[in-house]
Scaffold this motif. Structure first.
Motif, PDB file in Angstrom:
ATOM      1  N   ILE A 553       0.814  -1.217   0.000  1.00 63.19           N
ATOM      2  CA  ILE A 553       0.000   0.000   0.000  1.00 63.19           C
ATOM      3  C   ILE A 553       0.852   1.273   0.000  1.00 63.19           C
ATOM      4  CG2 ILE A 553      -1.977  -1.106   1.080  1.00 63.19           C
ATOM      5  CD1 ILE A 553      -1.135   0.173   3.738  1.00 63.19           C
ATOM      6  N   ASP A 554       2.138   1.167   0.324  1.00 59.43           N
ATOM      7  CA  ASP A 554       3.018   2.331   0.265  1.00 59.43           C
ATOM      8  C   ASP A 554       4.455   1.843   0.202  1.00 59.43           C
ATOM      9  OD1 ASP A 554       3.717   4.956   0.129  1.00 59.43           O
ATOM     10  OD2 ASP A 554       3.018   5.517   2.138  1.00 59.43           O
ATOM     11  N   ARG A 576      -0.344  -4.221   3.129  1.00 61.89           N
ATOM     12  CA  ARG A 576      -1.779  -4.154   3.427  1.00 61.89           C
ATOM     13  C   ARG A 576      -2.084  -5.016   4.660  1.00 61.89           C
ATOM     14  NH1 ARG A 576      -5.419  -2.089   0.286  1.00 61.89           N
ATOM     15  NH2 ARG A 576      -4.005  -2.124  -1.512  1.00 61.89           N
TER      16      ARG A 576
END
Length: 664
Positions: A553-554, A576
């Motif tokens: 997610i990042d 995630r």
């Protein structure tokens, strides 16, 4: 890691004969004869070149007898950076200066690749095919200023296509076929090209890579295209049925084989080509450089700093996605023969390019620092297995060459050899720190700052440093600086890229030390750009690729000059909820980066983190994290008060302490 001071030992000195016969000495003699300027040393010459910049660049113009259709009104109409206006009033053509050196039966290009045997293209054939392609482009309605792009390999057809493009005043841009689809589209789509040249595929490391399907996808994303010209490279007769408005290279040549090459005169600052920034903060910036600016800079850099002469045979291992390809093409300005090799330089082993050097009677062997260190680590001993009697110099760039690399060249390649370690940038398409045929070579050091390049080291307050590491800056304008970025109407992106730290002074984004004797040591990037093997790529391109990995997610990636011999590129990912960084996820991460960015930008290691440090407005801390991982104290690397989540910094402090144990 704190960057350590490098002390160099004397490895080579130019003989008096070598100096006297150099182009640099001829230039100095010409200055004395025509302008009454007498210089005893290179340092004196350099000082003049960066204090009287108008006098210096006009001297380059007249020493190299630049052919202008209309003369210039003055050398420099506006000295400000950005926005310097060079040689207003003059019109010329870059390609015309290439072909004024033609010797019809002499080899202009000697080439070899993994799927092509050693061959050559004479000046006669190069001019004939350039004329045919230029005529074909004109028949398609290509006008001065129109963009022509290439998704093509480092082969003679690509050079022919570029010269044809330049001859009519069109604007060139190229990507290597190993670039992933996203990287190509992000670059080409923003410049709206009219014509695409593309190979059907290529061979690398003994494996074939068909690119027809990717060319089809590129076409679909470039609605301004009116024609695609396919260069048969992987197959002799590639199928074009699925490609829109496509013809084969041979058809375009055949239709116009009797044409005569002509040259369209354009203003000095007319665009020649578009190179690209790394895309650290968004899509890669389209850097536009001028016909006249590149002409003067390359005449100076290749002719004087590299001392290339008509009898030379220059090679530099590169792809069409690296500025060194543009430099190789520009070597034709000197009348020298250029040598092209396309493929994996380490396949089937690291003897490949040394064998190529022997077979071609290469005089200048240009490569990357990573190739030299790879040869060293592989135990390659070129002098024992190959006849390198013609070899006069070795050039190294792409990343800092370690002291051990300098030593290896003199121990295992040749004792009497001029080793030219250089540093520069895509942004100016030149080396502004590098070689001089009048100076000695010291281990770990670049010999000199280039003429006309007012390179200095600055501290954070803009004070000049000597014998200390600082930011590499250029304090006076140079003709090959970008004339603008494409689609940057107000010049804001251009200004913010180079002039947002020191007003009116170019900040390049490298760490440098200038020694008291005028030599330099480069310590790698001071910003977030990732430069691996000479291929620069921005972090945003990697982040975009990772969007297709649902578990991530990042992410944050940095390229750390962990030692003078290598960089270390860790990737930190936020997973995630309920997802884990399994081997399968790591494999898919590496795969999407390899396919969408480049194989060279696959991270050394991947680490899961709970959260990434960010500023109050949500910006990732790439540069501060890089500084921390290089040993900079936290209080000097980042303003903790500007962080939304300051506790996250501690992870990276601990990571730096343990980094020697985590390198893969």
């Amino acid at each position: 890691m704190t960057i350590q001071r490098i002390e160099g030992k004397l490895l080579w000195e130019p003989s008096q004969q070598f100096q006297d016969e150099s182009n640099m000495k001829k230039f100095m003699a010409w200055l004395e004869e025509t302008r009454g300027l007498r210089f005893q040393t290179y340092e004196q010459l350099w000082n003049w070149s960066v204090t009287d910049i108008e006098g210096f660049w006009s001297a380059i113009w007249h020493f190299y007898e630049v052919q202008a259709k209309t003369p210039y009104d003055q050398v420099l109409a506006d000295k400000k950076m950005p926005g310097a206006k060079w040689f207003p009033g003059s019109t010329l053509n870059y390609a015309e200066h290439i072909f004024r050196n033609e010797v019809p039966e002499k080899a202009a290009i000697i080439y070899q690749s993994e799927n092509r045997a050693l061959g050559e293209i004479t000046w006669f054939k190069l001019k004939k095919e350039t004329a045919a392609i230029a005529a074909y482009l004109k028949s398609l309605g290509v006008q001065p200023g129109d963009r022509v792009v290439a998704y093509a390999s480092n082969i003679h057809e690509t050079i022919t296509a570029f010269l044809a493009c330049a001859s009519i005043g069109a604007v060139w841009s190229s990507c290597a076929p190993e670039f992933g689809i996203m990287s190509v589209i992000d670059r080409f789509k923003q410049i709206e090209p009219k014509v695409l040249f593309a190979v059907d595929g290529y061979r690398y490391g003994g494996k074939d890579f068909n690119r027809t399907e990717l060319v089809k996808k590129i076409q679909a994303e470039l609605p301004t295209l009116t024609q695609t010209i396919i260069i048969p490279y992987l197959q002799e007769e590639p199928h074009l049925e699925e490609l829109k408005d496509a013809v084969l290279w041979g058809e375009a040549i055949e239709k116009n084989k009797g044409e005569v090459l002509t040259f369209t005169p354009v203003p000095f600052d007319h665009p020649l080509w578009i190179l690209y920034s790394s895309g650290t903060t968004g899509k890669p910036k389209a850097i536009v450089q001028s016909q006249g600016g590149i002409l003067l800079e390359q005449l100076k850099m290749i002719g004087l700093q590299k001392n290339v002469k008509p009898e030379d045979r220059l090679f530099w291992f590169t792809t069409t996605g690296w500025m060194m390809w543009n430099v190789v093409v520009s070597t034709l300005l000197t009348g020298a023969t250029i040598l092209l090799y396309d493929g994996n330089p380490g396949y089937p082993n690291y003897d490949t390019l040394w064998k190529f050097a022997e077979e071609t009677k290469m005089t200048v062997f240009g490569t990357s620092a990573s190739f030299i260190t790879a040869c060293m680590k592989a135990g390659v001993k070129p002098k024992e297995h190959f006849d390198l009697s013609h070899l006069n110099s070795i050039g190294s760039t792409g990343s800092p060459l370690p002291v051990s690399g300098f030593d290896w060249v003199y121990e295992e390649v040749k004792k009497d050899l001029w080793l030219v370690s250089t540093s520069g940038g895509t942004d100016l398409c030149t080396a502004f720190v590098g070689g001089s045929p009048l100076l000695p070579v010291h281990s770990g050091e670049l010999q000199s700052r280039a003429l006309g390049a007012s390179v200095k080291a600055f501290d954070d307050q803009g004070q000049e440093l000597v014998d200390e590491i600082g930011e590499l800056v250029i304090t006076e304008p140079m003709p090959s600086m970008p004339i603008y970025f494409w689609n940057d109407e107000n010049g804001d992106r251009y200004h913010d890229s180079y002039f947002d730290v020191y007003s009116g002074i170019w900040r390049h984004g490298d760490f440098i030390k200038i020694t008291t004797k005028g030599s330099a040591i480069i310590y790698g990037r001071s910003d977030a750009t990732i430069n691996r093997g000479g291929v620069r790529m921005g972090t945003s391109e990697i982040y975009s690729a990772l969007e297709s990995v649902p578990e991530v997610i990042d992410s944050l990636v940095v390229d750390i000059p962990i030692s003078s011999e290598q960089s270390y590129m860790p990737l930190f990912v936020v997973m995630r909820e309920k997802a884990s960084l399994t081997d399968d996820v790591k494999s898919r991460i590496n795969q999407v980066i390899r396919q969408n960015c480049s194989p060279r930008h696959v991270p050394n290691e991947i680490f899961p983190v709970e959260e990434l440090p960010k500023t109050l407005n949500g910006k990732k801390l790439e540069v501060p994290i890089k500084k921390i991982l290089m040993g900079t104290p936290v209080e000097k690397a980042v303003n903790i008060g500007s962080l939304a989540n300051p506790d996250t910094i501690q992870y990276f402090v601990e990571f730096e302490k343990n980094m020697n144990g985590t390198q893969g």
